[in-house]
Design a protein around this motif. Structure first.
Motif, PDB file in Angstrom:
ATOM      1  N   HIS A 572       5.842  -5.101   2.857  1.00  0.00           N
ATOM      2  CA  HIS A 572       4.603  -4.385   3.105  1.00  0.00           C
ATOM      3  C   HIS A 572       4.875  -3.023   3.752  1.00  0.00           C
ATOM      4  N   GLU A 573       5.680  -3.026   4.799  1.00  0.00           N
ATOM      5  CA  GLU A 573       5.967  -1.791   5.513  1.00  0.00           C
ATOM      6  C   GLU A 573       6.713  -0.795   4.626  1.00  0.00           C
ATOM      7  N   GLU A 574       7.685  -1.284   3.854  1.00  0.00           N
ATOM      8  CA  GLU A 574       8.477  -0.398   2.986  1.00  0.00           C
ATOM      9  C   GLU A 574       7.591   0.263   1.926  1.00  0.00           C
ATOM     10  N   LEU A 575       6.691  -0.510   1.359  1.00  0.00           N
ATOM     11  CA  LEU A 575       5.839   0.034   0.285  1.00  0.00           C
ATOM     12  C   LEU A 575       4.808   1.008   0.839  1.00  0.00           C
ATOM     13  N   LEU A 576       4.317   0.743   2.043  1.00  0.00           N
ATOM     14  CA  LEU A 576       3.393   1.700   2.652  1.00  0.00           C
ATOM     15  C   LEU A 576       4.119   3.018   2.925  1.00  0.00           C
ATOM     16  N   ALA A 577       5.350   2.895   3.428  1.00  0.00           N
ATOM     17  CA  ALA A 577       6.138   4.103   3.728  1.00  0.00           C
ATOM     18  C   ALA A 577       6.460   4.877   2.459  1.00  0.00           C
ATOM     19  N   LEU A 578       6.584   4.167   1.327  1.00  0.00           N
ATOM     20  CA  LEU A 578       6.904   4.804   0.052  1.00  0.00           C
ATOM     21  C   LEU A 578       5.765   5.711  -0.420  1.00  0.00           C
ATOM     22  N   GLY A 579       4.541   5.323  -0.053  1.00  0.00           N
ATOM     23  CA  GLY A 579       3.390   6.160  -0.402  1.00  0.00           C
ATOM     24  C   GLY A 579       3.058   6.158  -1.881  1.00  0.00           C
ATOM     25  N   GLY A 580       3.380   5.088  -2.581  1.00  0.00           N
ATOM     26  CA  GLY A 580       3.129   5.016  -4.025  1.00  0.00           C
ATOM     27  C   GLY A 580       1.877   4.219  -4.377  1.00  0.00           C
ATOM     28  N   GLU A 581       1.985   3.428  -5.441  1.00  0.00           N
ATOM     29  CA  GLU A 581       0.838   2.672  -5.962  1.00  0.00           C
ATOM     30  C   GLU A 581       0.323   1.652  -4.951  1.00  0.00           C
ATOM     31  N   TYR A 582       1.236   0.954  -4.279  1.00  0.00           N
ATOM     32  CA  TYR A 582       0.804  -0.045  -3.291  1.00  0.00           C
ATOM     33  C   TYR A 582       0.043   0.630  -2.153  1.00  0.00           C
ATOM     34  N   ALA A 583       0.561   1.720  -1.668  1.00  0.00           N
ATOM     35  CA  ALA A 583      -0.108   2.449  -0.583  1.00  0.00           C
ATOM     36  C   ALA A 583      -1.492   2.910  -1.031  1.00  0.00           C
ATOM     37  N   ARG A 584      -1.595   3.357  -2.267  1.00  0.00           N
ATOM     38  CA  ARG A 584      -2.898   3.795  -2.791  1.00  0.00           C
ATOM     39  C   ARG A 584      -3.896   2.640  -2.805  1.00  0.00           C
ATOM     40  N   LEU A 585      -3.452   1.465  -3.330  1.00  0.00           N
ATOM     41  CA  LEU A 585      -4.335   0.290  -3.386  1.00  0.00           C
ATOM     42  C   LEU A 585      -4.715  -0.170  -1.980  1.00  0.00           C
ATOM     43  N   TYR A 586      -3.738  -0.147  -1.072  1.00  0.00           N
ATOM     44  CA  TYR A 586      -3.989  -0.614   0.292  1.00  0.00           C
ATOM     45  C   TYR A 586      -4.986   0.310   0.997  1.00  0.00           C
ATOM     46  N   ASN A 587      -4.765   1.600   0.881  1.00  0.00           N
ATOM     47  CA  ASN A 587      -5.665   2.572   1.521  1.00  0.00           C
ATOM     48  C   ASN A 587      -7.072   2.506   0.927  1.00  0.00           C
ATOM     49  N   LEU A 588      -7.131   2.249  -0.377  1.00  0.00           N
ATOM     50  CA  LEU A 588      -8.427   2.132  -1.044  1.00  0.00           C
ATOM     51  C   LEU A 588      -9.210   0.953  -0.475  1.00  0.00           C
ATOM     52  N   GLN A 589      -8.549  -0.170  -0.287  1.00  0.00           N
ATOM     53  CA  GLN A 589      -9.217  -1.338   0.284  1.00  0.00           C
ATOM     54  C   GLN A 589      -9.572  -1.097   1.746  1.00  0.00           C
ATOM     55  N   PHE A 590      -8.702  -0.431   2.486  1.00  0.00           N
ATOM     56  CA  PHE A 590      -8.957  -0.174   3.902  1.00  0.00           C
ATOM     57  C   PHE A 590     -10.196   0.715   4.062  1.00  0.00           C
ATOM     58  N   GLN A 591     -10.303   1.716   3.179  1.00  0.00           N
ATOM     59  CA  GLN A 591     -11.471   2.595   3.225  1.00  0.00           C
ATOM     60  C   GLN A 591     -12.746   1.833   2.924  1.00  0.00           C
TER      61      GLN A 591
END
Length: 592
Positions: A572-591
């Motif tokens: 989870h932490e690595e993918l968030l740091a990567l700032g790619g597709e996972y980060a986009r999906l995660y931020n979208l849900q957080f918003q």
């Protein structure tokens, strides 16, 4: 033309279906042989009865020797009684034997059809309407039952006709041949109408399948229908399809019922010829009145068997129409089968893997659902699969239990292609919990212990406790023996999901697949189910699909699918740091 109709049956599709039906009767050939002997006796009794007309007229009513007449008057009634008693006994034996044989054959066909449905792969169920499948195993097989009495009569009635014709020929062969030719001509429209009956029976069964689909859909979705106030629309949809079924059945009835009037019209020609020409011969003294009435009786008694033959032929054609649809299913081959030399799957030791997997659903011409996916899941790991809608997540997990096979590439367990293992041994090592929880209309105990020959109550209770279901189960008056209704309708969504988890715990399989198991639950239910899932995942190799990314943060690895390709892999932490597709999906849900 009559020849063409006959050839069409004996060399065409009808003959093939008839031969296939006969295969199911073969194990009972001894009983059938006894029934045919009985039919022979029943058929001959008609000829014996008409033969007695001549001595009745000449030896009793027209006999100047009164003493001889009295002797015949005593003997002939006894002969009539004996004929009808024997006819009744053997008719009962024949019908009873063939009905029993028929019921056994229909039972075997229905069992075979159901067993074949169970063996068909998932793609068949995806492409075929449920109502249509139900119609074939209920309505179609039921109509096939008509073939049994129809075959009985199609053997017995022609025999009776043959014996009656024999008496008529013996009495007056010239006239008998004329009448037989007229009756033979009447066989042409019967054959033509029978073909139409078969056609519209098959079409009617197709309509019935669509009607069954509407019924199943409506009964299952009644809450949605009422919520959208669509009762009138659904009623109109049902009426429209029901009208189509009615119109098809009316066409079948027309051709079914027109056979008898057609035969009667042709039969009247034979009757008129016999009365006119035969009456002239009696007046001229060529034949006696006894011979004339015996001949007339033979011809008259031939009419009813011929009419019944016409009716039974139509019923038989209807049964063949239904058998077309049944055999169509039996001829459908599963796309997922065990290899001839498949072996039992050994315990998993190292890993599950997808190797360069490509896949497109059967019949689809669109882009591939999965394109060259490589994935490795080590024993004991929890791997989460995330991605947008249509990215291929569910398709991917369907490879592990072999619901589908890749078009290219392979799925392996410890380096061995899973196609080398028997499907039963593979699936015994996999437990699944999905968002669409399916429960049977049975007790809670049997639902938790599903797939086991006997429900061990101690194990059931232990599984329920680990799934945090024990408390609510005991709140029911009958506890674990409580019937939960169709699809678990008497339970809440969270309760159904916890029973599904308890079922997976009871199975105790080493591989666990979770397909959005909490996506349809409220927050409180989700927390309860999540606690149960943690117990379920402990010590197992787990593959998780989750819509809510907050539920998979503790997964050992998270892989991200996009447009059928694996684009990211990490924690989870690595993918968030990567700032790619996972980060986009995660931020979208957080918003949100």
């Amino acid at each position: 033309m009559a020849n063409k109709v006959r050839i069409k049956f004996w060399k065409g599709e009808g003959w093939q279906q008839f031969r296939r039906l006969l295969i199911y009767f073969k194990p009972y050939w001894k009983l059938i042989a006894i029934a045919f002997v009985c039919a022979l006796i029943v058929g001959s009794s008609g000829g014996a009865t008409t033969y007695l007309v001549e001595p009745t007229m000449n030896k009793i009513f027209a006999n100047p020797d009164k003493d001889a007449a009295r002797i015949y008057l005593a003997l002939i009634p006894l002969a009539v009684i004996a004929i009808f008693v024997f006819k009744g006994i053997f008719r009962f034996l024949q019908n009873y034997i063939l009905r029993i044989v028929g019921q056994r054959v229909i039972r075997e066909i229905r069992n075979l059809l159901y067993e074949h449905y169970q063996a068909l792969s998932v793609d068949y169920y995806t492409d075929t309407n449920t109502g249509v499948m139900m119609s074939r195993i209920t309505n179609d097989v039921t109509i096939m039952e008509r073939a049994v009495p129809a075959l009985t009569n199609l053997f017995r009635e022609p025999l009776q006709i043959a014996f009656l014709a024999g008496v008529a020929i013996y009495m007056w062969w010239q006239m008998a041949l004329i009448v037989i030719v007229i009756f033979a001509v009447s066989a042409y429209p019967v054959a033509r109408f029978g073909g139409k009956v078969r056609k519209y029976t098959r079409r009617g069964q197709e309509r019935m399948g669509v009607l069954n689909s509407i019924l199943k859909e409506n009964f299952s979705g009644i809450r949605v229908i009422k919520a959208f106030a669509m009762e009138a629309y659904e009623t109109m949809r049902f009426r429209r399809e029901n009208q189509r079924l009615y119109e098809t059945n009316v066409k079948r009835v027309v051709f079914d019922e027109i056979s008898a009037p057609a035969m009667e019209a042709l039969g009247s020609l034979a009757a008129a010829a016999v009365i006119f020409y035969g009456g002239m011969q009696v007046v001229n003294g060529t034949i006696s009145s006894g011979e004339f009435f015996s001949f007339v009786a033979s011809m008259g008694m031939m009419y009813e068997p011929m009419k019944r033959t016409s009716r039974m032929y139509n019923d038989f054609q209807g049964a063949l129409g239904a058998s077309d649809r049944v055999f169509q299913v039996l001829d459908t081959m599963s796309t997922i089968v065990d290899e001839p030399d498949a072996i039992e799957m050994p315990p998993i030791r190292e890993k599950l893997a997808l190797e360069s997997v490509h896949f497109r659903y059967p019949g689809e011409k669109n882009d591939e659902v999965l394109c060259g996916v490589d994935l490795e899941v080590k024993v004991g790991q929890t791997v989460a699969i995330v991605g947008g809608s249509g990215s291929g997540k569910t398709t991917l997990i369907n490879f592990f239990p072999r619901f589908y096979d890749p078009n290219q590439g392979r799925v392996t367990v410890d380096g061995t292609d899973i196609r080398r293992f028997t499907m039963s041994s593979l699936r015994q090592r996999i437990a699944m919990v999905t968002q669409d929880t399916f429960l049977f209309d049975d007790s809670i105990r049997n639902n938790i212990a599903y797939g086991q020959s006997e429900a061990d109550l101690e194990r059931v209770v232990a599984a329920a406790k680990m799934a945090y279901a024990h408390e609510f189960i005991l709140s029911f008056p009958r506890g674990y023996d409580t019937s939960i209704g169709e699809l678990g309708v008497r339970l809440s969504g969270g309760q159904r999901q916890r029973l599904a988890i308890a079922r997976a715990l009871y199975k105790n399989a080493p591989i666990l697949i979770l397909d959005e198991a909490t996506s349809s639950l409220d927050s409180e239910s989700e927390r309860e189910v999540q606690r149960a899932l943690e117990n379920l995942m402990e010590g197992r190799t787990t593959i998780v699909i989750a819509h809510r990314l907050s539920t998979i943060r503790r997964a050992d690895r998270i892989v991200v699918l996009k447009a059928g390709q694996l684009v990211e892999d990490g924690s989870h932490e690595e993918l968030l740091a990567l700032g790619g597709e996972y980060a986009r999906l995660y931020n979208l849900q957080f918003q949100e």
